[in-house]
Design an enzyme around this catalytic site. Sequence first.
Site, PDB file in Angstrom:
ATOM      1  N   ASP A   8      30.422 -27.192  32.077  1.00 29.10           N
ATOM      2  CA  ASP A   8      30.574 -26.282  30.946  1.00 29.10           C
ATOM      3  C   ASP A   8      29.825 -26.874  29.766  1.00 29.10           C
ATOM      4  O   ASP A   8      30.101 -28.014  29.358  1.00 29.10           O
ATOM      5  CB  ASP A   8      32.047 -26.102  30.579  1.00 29.10           C
ATOM      6  CG  ASP A   8      32.829 -25.331  31.632  1.00 29.10           C
ATOM      7  OD1 ASP A   8      32.209 -24.877  32.615  1.00 29.10           O
ATOM      8  OD2 ASP A   8      34.052 -25.186  31.468  1.00 29.10           O
ATOM      9  N   ASP A 130      38.616 -13.247  34.311  1.00 30.70           N
ATOM     10  CA  ASP A 130      39.374 -14.312  33.654  1.00 30.70           C
ATOM     11  C   ASP A 130      40.612 -13.701  33.018  1.00 30.70           C
ATOM     12  O   ASP A 130      40.500 -12.854  32.119  1.00 30.70           O
ATOM     13  CB  ASP A 130      38.524 -14.988  32.586  1.00 30.70           C
ATOM     14  CG  ASP A 130      37.167 -15.446  33.130  1.00 30.70           C
ATOM     15  OD1 ASP A 130      37.151 -16.055  34.209  1.00 30.70           O
ATOM     16  OD2 ASP A 130      36.144 -15.186  32.478  1.00 30.70           O
TER      17      ASP A 130
END
Length: 244
Positions: A8, A130
């Site tokens: 990330d 998500d």
Amino acid sequence: MILIPAIDLLDNCAVRLFKGNYDEKTIYSTEPWKLAEGFERNGATLLHLVDLNGARNQIGINTEAISKIRKSSKLKIQLGGGIRDKEKLEYYDSIGIDRFILGTAAVKNPELLDFALKKYGDDRIVVAVDARDGIVKIAGWEVDSGVKYLDLLEKMQQAGIRNIIFTDIAQDGTLAGPNLNAYKEILSRYNFQVIASGGISSLKDIMALSALGTSVPMYGVITGKALYEGKIDLAEAITSLGSD
């Protein structure tokens, strides 16, 4: 099932957030391309790459890191975070990104999703679903879409999506283990190639996902924090899954 290491990116550094909170981040590397090289040496074949700045619509901040990761590794790369127009898709295609992850766009821009499927094919398009408390979060997990994740999955199936990543945000970055019940329900109801993400803390968690016992098997599992903190040995885990 394949094991997919994650990087990330925030301000060109490899970080992990706690439950998606940008104010609770840990920086693991200022040279994330070296992480990718290490993952490749240890047997990974696919890298999960997320532009966290892009997810918040902060465009272009991680361009250097993304480019270096692509150039330094032969790994296949699936990349998400801020892909919300044709130009961004075409740019990432031009630099050699293999698969494109659409999250916010899958909820807000069905025309872009349709364009992506037609131009790049269903194998190169991945939809990120998500959710927190059953509701899909978008825009870097900071905006409540008001859409139930099972309803979004139904729409994605009708749209012709083949690959999804499901993340229970409440588990992400916690090392508390995956939401096995949610994955079992998804695999039982749909025919997606499902990638699990969020909360993976051990080889035991990985093997539990691999052994869910549904008619459609889990396709892959993403892990980041557990690798960085030495809770999972990548090479050992890949061997345990029978991956090559």
